[in-house]
Design a protein around this motif. Structure first.
Motif, short mmCIF file in Angstrom:
data_model
loop_
_atom_site.label_atom_id
_atom_site.label_comp_id
_atom_site.label_asym_id
_atom_site.label_seq_id
_atom_site.Cartn_x
_atom_site.Cartn_y
_atom_site.Cartn_z
N LEU A 41 -23.49 4.35 54.89
CA LEU A 41 -23.05 3.74 53.64
C LEU A 41 -21.57 4.05 53.38
O LEU A 41 -20.82 3.19 52.91
N HIS A 42 -21.18 5.27 53.67
CA HIS A 42 -19.77 5.63 53.50
C HIS A 42 -18.90 4.78 54.43
O HIS A 42 -17.83 4.29 54.01
N LYS A 43 -19.33 4.59 55.65
CA LYS A 43 -18.57 3.77 56.58
C LYS A 43 -18.43 2.35 56.04
O LYS A 43 -17.36 1.74 56.13
N MET A 44 -19.50 1.81 55.48
CA MET A 44 -19.45 0.47 54.92
C MET A 44 -18.37 0.38 53.83
O MET A 44 -17.58 -0.57 53.80
N THR A 45 -18.33 1.38 52.96
CA THR A 45 -17.38 1.33 51.85
C THR A 45 -15.94 1.48 52.33
O THR A 45 -15.02 1.03 51.64
N GLN A 46 -15.75 2.11 53.47
CA GLN A 46 -14.40 2.37 53.97
C GLN A 46 -13.87 1.30 54.91
O GLN A 46 -12.66 1.20 55.13
N THR A 47 -14.76 0.51 55.48
CA THR A 47 -14.32 -0.45 56.51
C THR A 47 -14.59 -1.90 56.15
O THR A 47 -14.21 -2.80 56.92
N THR A 48 -15.25 -2.16 55.05
CA THR A 48 -15.55 -3.54 54.63
C THR A 48 -15.27 -3.69 53.14
O THR A 48 -15.14 -2.70 52.42
N PRO A 49 -15.20 -4.92 52.64
CA PRO A 49 -15.01 -5.13 51.19
C PRO A 49 -16.28 -4.97 50.37
O PRO A 49 -16.28 -5.20 49.16
N THR A 50 -17.38 -4.56 51.01
CA THR A 50 -18.66 -4.41 50.32
C THR A 50 -18.70 -3.10 49.54
O THR A 50 -18.42 -2.04 50.09
N SER A 51 -19.07 -3.19 48.26
CA SER A 51 -19.10 -2.02 47.38
C SER A 51 -20.51 -1.46 47.29
O SER A 51 -21.50 -2.19 47.38
N LEU A 52 -20.59 -0.16 47.07
CA LEU A 52 -21.86 0.54 46.89
C LEU A 52 -21.98 1.01 45.44
O LEU A 52 -21.08 1.65 44.92
N TRP A 53 -23.09 0.65 44.81
CA TRP A 53 -23.46 1.19 43.51
C TRP A 53 -24.78 1.93 43.66
O TRP A 53 -25.57 1.64 44.56
N ASN A 54 -25.00 2.89 42.78
CA ASN A 54 -26.22 3.68 42.78
C ASN A 54 -27.21 3.11 41.77
O ASN A 54 -26.87 2.97 40.60
N ASP A 55 -28.41 2.78 42.23
CA ASP A 55 -29.41 2.21 41.32
C ASP A 55 -30.16 3.32 40.60
O ASP A 55 -31.38 3.44 40.68
N SER A 56 -29.40 4.13 39.88
CA SER A 56 -29.96 5.23 39.09
C SER A 56 -28.85 5.84 38.27
O SER A 56 -27.69 5.84 38.68
N ALA A 57 -29.22 6.39 37.11
CA ALA A 57 -28.26 7.09 36.27
C ALA A 57 -28.47 8.60 36.31
O ALA A 57 -27.86 9.33 35.53
N SER A 58 -29.32 9.07 37.20
CA SER A 58 -29.48 10.51 37.39
C SER A 58 -28.17 11.09 37.90
O SER A 58 -27.60 10.60 38.88
N LEU A 59 -27.67 12.13 37.25
CA LEU A 59 -26.40 12.72 37.66
C LEU A 59 -26.45 13.26 39.08
O LEU A 59 -25.49 13.13 39.85
N GLU A 60 -27.56 13.89 39.43
CA GLU A 60 -27.70 14.43 40.79
C GLU A 60 -27.65 13.31 41.82
O GLU A 60 -26.93 13.41 42.83
N GLU A 61 -28.39 12.26 41.58
CA GLU A 61 -28.43 11.14 42.52
C GLU A 61 -27.10 10.40 42.54
O GLU A 61 -26.63 9.99 43.60
#
Length: 367
Positions: free
Chosen positions: A13-33
Motif C-alpha cells: 500500500l505504501h508503494k502504491m501511494t508513492q508510485t501512483t496517483p492513487t490515494s489511500l484512506w483508512n476505513d476507520s476512525a480508530s486512532l490506532e488503526e
C-alpha cells in the motif's frame, strides 16, 4: 508522488501511494488503526455509526469514562444524542491526526469523512443542516451524504455551501453520474458568486463489494447458474466504467472504492486518480500479500465476464448502464435498501452501548 527506492517501501500500500496517483484512506476512525494506515501512506479516513460501534467495542475502557462525563454534561440528553456526540468526538479526534496532511495537500486529502445520520435519508433539508454542523467540527472534515433521491439535492446544496462531500450508499454508474452532476451544479453556483472552490475535495464512493454481495443474493434467490468467479468482478467493472466516463466528462470529483471483499477492489484500481479506502484488516492483508503493485485501472474487465453478468443479472445491467436507474429508483435499489438498513441498525447498536453506561443492567452489574 515522490521518488523512492524500491527497498524503502514499507508495504504494497505504501508503494502504491508513492508510485501512483492513487490515494489511500483508512476505513476507520480508530486512532490506532489510523496511525498504522498513515504510516503506510494514508491521507484520509472515514467514520460512520457502524465504525463508531466497532471502535467502542474495541476501546470501551477508554470511551466509557468519556460517555459518563457526557451524561453529566448533558443531563437531559437522550441515548441517541449522547451517541452522536461520541460520533462527533471520535471524528474530530481523528481529524486532528490528519490535519498536517490536510494543510500540506491544501484540502485535496487529509480529511476525516463523517456520515450524516442515515435515518435522514428521505429529508434533504435535514441532511444539509447536519452536513453544515458536521463540517464545522474541524477544518478538515468531509461529510458523507447518501445517494438517495433526496440525497442528490442535498449534495448540490452542501457543495454550494462550501462543504466537501463524500457521496455514500452508492453502487452504480447512474448514481455516480447524478452525484457528479450535483457537485458540478454546486461548484458552478459558487463560481458564479466568486466563492472559493480550489481547496474543496469531494469524492464519490462506489461500494464495490456491496454490489457483488447483492448479485450473490440474486444468484441464490433466482436459481441463476453462472461462473461464481464472475460475481467478484461486478463492482470492479462498474468502477472502471465510471472512472473512464468521469475522465471523459471532466467531472471535478474523485471516485472512492469501499466495501472490500477481495483484493481486486484494490489491485484492479491502482493507477487511477482515485481513493482506495480499505478497513484496517484488509490493509494488513494487502500489506502481507505478494500482489504486484502496478497500474491496472486502464485494463478492461474481460468482455466475457461483463457479458455474462449483463445476461443473467438485470440489476447489473441497471448498475452498469448510464440510464439504468432513474433518481426516483435509487431508494428502492436492492443494495441501497440493504446498506441503509445496516447503517440504521448501527444507530440502534450505538444507543445500546450508551444505554449500558447510562442505565447499567442491574441483573448483570456488579453490586
Amino acid at each position: 508522488m515522490t521518488e523512492t527506492t524500491a527497498t524503502s517501501y514499507k508495504s504494497p500500500l505504501h508503494k502504491m501511494t508513492q508510485t501512483t496517483p492513487t490515494s489511500l484512506w483508512n476505513d476507520s476512525a480508530s486512532l490506532e488503526e489510523l496511525s498504522y494506515s498513515i504510516n503506510h501512506g494514508a491521507v484520509g479516513a472515514t467514520c460512520n455509526p457502524v465504525i463508531v460501534v466497532g471502535v467502542l467495542k474495541k476501546e470501551m475502557a477508554r470511551w466509557a469514562p468519556r460517555i459518563r462525563q457526557l451524561i453529566e454534561e448533558m443531563p437531559h440528553a437522550t441515548e441517541d444524542q449522547l451517541g452522536w456526540q461520541v460520533v462527533r468526538e471520535i471524528s474530530a479526534e481523528s481529524a486532528a491526526l490528519l490535519k498536517p496532511i490536510f494543510d500540506a495537500q491544501q484540502g485535496r486529502n487529509g480529511r476525516l469523512s463523517i456520515q450524516t445520520d442515515p435515518r435522514l435519508y428521505r429529508d434533504a433539508r435535514a441532511i444539509v443542516e447536519q452536513a453544515v454542523e458536521f463540517n464545522n467540527l474541524a477544518p478538515n472534515m468531509i461529510v458523507k451524504i447518501p445517494v438517495t433521491k433526496e440525497g442528490i439535492p442535498a449534495i448540490e446544496e452542501a457543495t454550494y455551501r462550501g462543504i466537501s462531500i463524500n457521496a455514500t450508499v452508492c453502487f452504480t454508474l447512474p448514481q455516480c453520474i447524478a452525484v457528479a452532476e450535483a457537485v458540478e451544479r454546486g461548484l458552478q453556483r459558487r463560481e458564479r458568486e466568486s466563492k472559493e472552490i480550489k481547496t474543496m475535495g469531494p469524492v464519490c464512493t462506489i461500494m464495490v463489494g456491496r454490489l457483488d454481495d447483492w448479485l450473490k443474493v440474486l444468484l441464490e434467490r433466482e436459481n441463476i447458474s453462472v461462473d461464481p468467479g464472475y460475481l467478484e468482478w461486478a463492482g470492479v467493472a462498474v468502477f472502471k466504467k465510471t472512472y473512464n466516463l468521469f475522465r471523459q466528462r471532466g467531472y471535478r470529483i474523485r471516485l472512492l472504492s469501499a466495501a472490500f471483499r477481495n483484493h481486486m477492489h484494490w489491485s484492479e484500481l491502482i493507477g487511477g486518480e482515485v481513493v482506495i479506502s480499505p478497513p484496517y484488516a484488509w490493509q494488513k492483508r494487502f500489506n502481507a500479500s505478494q500482489i504486484e503493485v502496478s497500474p491496472r485501472i486502464a485494463q478492461e474487465v474481460s468482455p466475457q465476464i461483463v457479458e455474462g453478468l449483463t445476461k443473467y443479472f438485470a440489476d447489473f445491467r441497471r448498475a452498469n448502464t448510464e440510464n439504468g436507474l432513474s433518481i426516483t429508483e435509487f431508494n428502492s435499489f436492492g443494495p441501497t435498501r440493504r446498506t441503509l438498513r445496516q447503517f440504521i441498525s448501527a444507530c440502534s447498536d450505538l444507543n445500546a452501548i450508551v444505554r449500558d453506561v447510562l442505565l447499567p443492567n442491574p441483573d448483570t452489574a456488579l453490586i
